[in-house]
Design a protein around this motif. Structure first.
Motif, PDB file in Angstrom:
ATOM      1  N   LYS A 132       0.826  -1.205   0.000  1.00 49.50           N
ATOM      2  CA  LYS A 132       0.000   0.000   0.000  1.00 49.50           C
ATOM      3  C   LYS A 132       0.862   1.257   0.000  1.00 49.50           C
ATOM      4  CE  LYS A 132      -3.753   0.172   2.496  1.00 49.50           C
ATOM      5  NZ  LYS A 132      -4.695   0.305   3.648  1.00 49.50           N
ATOM      6  N   ALA A 133       1.947   1.223   0.756  1.00 50.60           N
ATOM      7  CA  ALA A 133       2.833   2.383   0.819  1.00 50.60           C
ATOM      8  C   ALA A 133       3.422   2.697  -0.545  1.00 50.60           C
ATOM      9  CB  ALA A 133       3.939   2.143   1.832  1.00 50.60           C
ATOM     10  N   HIS A 134       3.947   1.673  -1.215  1.00 49.06           N
ATOM     11  CA  HIS A 134       4.548   1.894  -2.534  1.00 49.06           C
ATOM     12  C   HIS A 134       3.484   2.246  -3.570  1.00 49.06           C
ATOM     13  CE1 HIS A 134       8.863   0.808  -2.187  1.00 49.06           C
ATOM     14  NE2 HIS A 134       8.449   0.210  -1.067  1.00 49.06           N
ATOM     15  N   ALA A 135       2.323   1.619  -3.460  1.00 48.56           N
ATOM     16  CA  ALA A 135       1.265   1.914  -4.429  1.00 48.56           C
ATOM     17  C   ALA A 135       0.851   3.377  -4.355  1.00 48.56           C
ATOM     18  CB  ALA A 135       0.066   1.004  -4.172  1.00 48.56           C
ATOM     19  N   ARG A 136       0.719   3.884  -3.143  1.00 42.78           N
ATOM     20  CA  ARG A 136       0.266   5.269  -2.982  1.00 42.78           C
ATOM     21  C   ARG A 136       1.360   6.277  -3.286  1.00 42.78           C
ATOM     22  NH1 ARG A 136      -3.459   5.082   2.556  1.00 42.78           N
ATOM     23  NH2 ARG A 136      -5.326   4.184   1.567  1.00 42.78           N
ATOM     24  N   GLU A 138       4.514   5.743  -4.783  1.00 48.65           N
ATOM     25  CA  GLU A 138       5.232   5.574  -6.056  1.00 48.65           C
ATOM     26  C   GLU A 138       4.291   5.580  -7.256  1.00 48.65           C
ATOM     27  OE1 GLU A 138       8.081   2.217  -8.234  1.00 48.65           O
ATOM     28  OE2 GLU A 138       7.631   2.071  -6.076  1.00 48.65           O
ATOM     29  N   LEU A 139       3.142   4.902  -7.132  1.00 48.61           N
ATOM     30  CA  LEU A 139       2.251   4.736  -8.282  1.00 48.61           C
ATOM     31  C   LEU A 139       1.038   5.657  -8.252  1.00 48.61           C
ATOM     32  CD1 LEU A 139       2.249   0.821  -8.348  1.00 48.61           C
ATOM     33  CD2 LEU A 139       3.730   2.372  -9.640  1.00 48.61           C
ATOM     34  N   GLY A 140       0.737   6.223  -7.085  1.00 52.45           N
ATOM     35  CA  GLY A 140      -0.462   7.044  -6.977  1.00 52.45           C
ATOM     36  C   GLY A 140      -1.741   6.230  -7.039  1.00 52.45           C
ATOM     37  N   ILE A 141      -1.688   4.994  -6.571  1.00 52.32           N
ATOM     38  CA  ILE A 141      -2.829   4.077  -6.614  1.00 52.32           C
ATOM     39  C   ILE A 141      -3.185   3.653  -5.201  1.00 52.32           C
ATOM     40  CG2 ILE A 141      -3.656   1.820  -7.407  1.00 52.32           C
ATOM     41  CD1 ILE A 141      -1.698   2.017  -9.727  1.00 52.32           C
ATOM     42  N   ASP A 142      -4.479   3.601  -4.910  1.00 53.67           N
ATOM     43  CA  ASP A 142      -4.930   3.006  -3.655  1.00 53.67           C
ATOM     44  C   ASP A 142      -5.362   1.576  -3.974  1.00 53.67           C
ATOM     45  OD1 ASP A 142      -6.133   2.162  -1.341  1.00 53.67           O
ATOM     46  OD2 ASP A 142      -7.240   4.025  -0.989  1.00 53.67           O
ATOM     47  N   PRO A 143      -4.602   0.560  -3.557  1.00 52.54           N
ATOM     48  CA  PRO A 143      -4.930  -0.823  -3.927  1.00 52.54           C
ATOM     49  C   PRO A 143      -6.272  -1.297  -3.391  1.00 52.54           C
ATOM     50  CG  PRO A 143      -3.194  -0.769  -2.274  1.00 52.54           C
ATOM     51  CD  PRO A 143      -3.398   0.641  -2.723  1.00 52.54           C
ATOM     52  N   GLU A 144      -6.829  -0.607  -2.404  1.00 53.65           N
ATOM     53  CA  GLU A 144      -8.124  -0.995  -1.852  1.00 53.65           C
ATOM     54  C   GLU A 144      -9.288  -0.316  -2.566  1.00 53.65           C
ATOM     55  OE1 GLU A 144      -7.911  -0.079   2.261  1.00 53.65           O
ATOM     56  OE2 GLU A 144      -6.471  -1.677   2.730  1.00 53.65           O
ATOM     57  N   ARG A 145      -8.972   0.643  -3.457  1.00 49.69           N
ATOM     58  CA  ARG A 145     -10.031   1.389  -4.133  1.00 49.69           C
ATOM     59  C   ARG A 145      -9.700   1.537  -5.612  1.00 49.69           C
ATOM     60  NH1 ARG A 145     -11.578   6.607  -0.614  1.00 49.69           N
ATOM     61  NH2 ARG A 145     -13.375   6.500  -2.021  1.00 49.69           N
ATOM     62  N   LEU A 146      -9.524   0.415  -6.287  1.00 51.18           N
ATOM     63  CA  LEU A 146      -9.252   0.446  -7.720  1.00 51.18           C
ATOM     64  C   LEU A 146     -10.500   0.913  -8.475  1.00 51.18           C
ATOM     65  CD1 LEU A 146      -7.252  -2.872  -8.249  1.00 51.18           C
ATOM     66  CD2 LEU A 146      -6.375  -0.571  -7.851  1.00 51.18           C
ATOM     67  N   THR A 147     -10.269   1.506  -9.626  1.00 53.38           N
ATOM     68  CA  THR A 147     -11.394   1.988 -10.426  1.00 53.38           C
ATOM     69  C   THR A 147     -12.326   0.839 -10.799  1.00 53.38           C
ATOM     70  OG1 THR A 147      -9.995   1.750 -12.379  1.00 53.38           O
ATOM     71  CG2 THR A 147     -10.149   3.944 -11.397  1.00 53.38           C
ATOM     72  N   ASN A 148     -13.625   1.110 -10.780  1.00 54.14           N
ATOM     73  CA  ASN A 148     -14.629   0.084 -11.068  1.00 54.14           C
ATOM     74  C   ASN A 148     -15.301   0.386 -12.409  1.00 54.14           C
ATOM     75  OD1 ASN A 148     -17.108  -1.437 -11.137  1.00 54.14           O
ATOM     76  ND2 ASN A 148     -16.870  -1.800  -8.954  1.00 54.14           N
ATOM     77  N   PRO A 149     -15.083  -0.440 -13.440  1.00 52.70           N
ATOM     78  CA  PRO A 149     -15.662  -0.156 -14.754  1.00 52.70           C
ATOM     79  C   PRO A 149     -17.181  -0.183 -14.768  1.00 52.70           C
ATOM     80  CG  PRO A 149     -14.625  -2.327 -14.719  1.00 52.70           C
ATOM     81  CD  PRO A 149     -14.235  -1.646 -13.453  1.00 52.70           C
ATOM     82  N   TRP A 150     -17.788  -1.037 -13.923  1.00 53.58           N
ATOM     83  CA  TRP A 150     -19.252  -1.102 -13.902  1.00 53.58           C
ATOM     84  C   TRP A 150     -19.847   0.173 -13.315  1.00 53.58           C
ATOM     85  CZ3 TRP A 150     -21.844  -4.131 -16.864  1.00 53.58           C
ATOM     86  CH2 TRP A 150     -21.323  -5.369 -17.231  1.00 53.58           C
ATOM     87  N   HIS A 151     -19.224   0.708 -12.274  1.00 54.08           N
ATOM     88  CA  HIS A 151     -19.706   1.969 -11.710  1.00 54.08           C
ATOM     89  C   HIS A 151     -19.626   3.085 -12.745  1.00 54.08           C
ATOM     90  CE1 HIS A 151     -18.790   0.641  -7.275  1.00 54.08           C
ATOM     91  NE2 HIS A 151     -19.806  -0.003  -7.811  1.00 54.08           N
TER      92      HIS A 151
END
Length: 236
Positions: A132-136, A138-151
């Motif tokens: 989570k630390a590296h995702a946020r 380094e990547l700017g991503i929250d691994p617990e809140r990935l984009t949802n295509p259906w939403h």
């Protein structure tokens, strides 16, 4: 003295809400303009209510489905990219944890922390949840809140449909002599509102946005009405 509002504390969620609101406004705007251009064009050729209703419904359904499909494909691609990036980060953390810790330290240091503080923060973040630390950071991503295509697809579908209903109802409900004037007036008013809303959500001056929106919608309806009138006069 009153304390200043601290929106920054909720920056992630606030930014996400604003993005969804902006997407909804733009989707509704697309529904208004495209459907208005279609029904006004048909109205230039015929005043038959059934033909207008058929054209409006066809435009509404085709446009909303197209918007939903396009948004689903786009967001699915983004989600796949996010998952791939997380998979790479997960492997690097497993294979070279020390190098990843140093990388996180340097990233935090690049954000203004001293070397000592950055190292301590990196160690604490890694101990808590390294991925989570590296995702946020380094990547700017929250691994617990990935984009949802259906939403995203449903939001685009509903926004476009809501916008398209206005010109559709405006063209079929009034008497034949008032259909085009009522549709044009209601559409331009709605475009002024969506232009103002999109500008405010983007923290921009609303005047130009409203003029662009209204001008573009008026041009679209004018062109399609002229083409429909010419085709109707030619008996096509």
């Amino acid at each position: 003295m009153t304390e200043p509002a601290h929106d920054e504390a909720h920056g992630g969620s606030l930014g996400e809400r604003l993005n969804w609101l902006r997407a909804a406004v733009l989707g509704a705007n697309d529904g208004i303009v495209s459907t208005a251009g279609l029904v006004v064009g048909v109205a230039g050729a015929t005043d038959d209510r059934a033909a207008l209703l058929t054209a409006g419904l066809a435009g509404l359904l085709a446009g909303s489905m197209s918007m939903a499909a396009g948004e689903y494909v786009s967001v699915s691609t983004q989600r796949d990219s996010e998952k791939a990036a997380l998979a790479v980060e997960r492997r690097e953390l497993r294979e070279q944890p020390e190098a990843e810790l140093e990388e996180l330290t340097e990233l935090l240091e690049g954000r203004g922390l001293s070397r000592e503080v950055a190292r301590e923060a990196a160690e604490q973040l890694t101990a808590r949840d390294a991925l989570k630390a590296h995702a946020r950071v380094e990547l700017g991503i929250d691994p617990e809140r990935l984009t949802n295509p259906w939403h995203a697809a449903w939001a685009s579908f509903l926004a476009f449909t809501a916008g398209a209903l206005l010109p559709l109802l405006a063209i079929v409900l009034p008497p034949s002599t008032a259909r085009v004037p009522v549709t044009v007036a209601s559409v331009l008013a709605a475009l002024a509102l969506t232009g103002w809303s999109s500008a405010r959500l983007g923290a921009a001056a609303p005047g130009r946005a409203v003029l662009r929106n209204v001008g573009g919608g008026a041009l679209a309806m004018g062109v399609t009405y002229a083409v429909g009138s010419l085709l109707g006069a030619a008996g096509v």
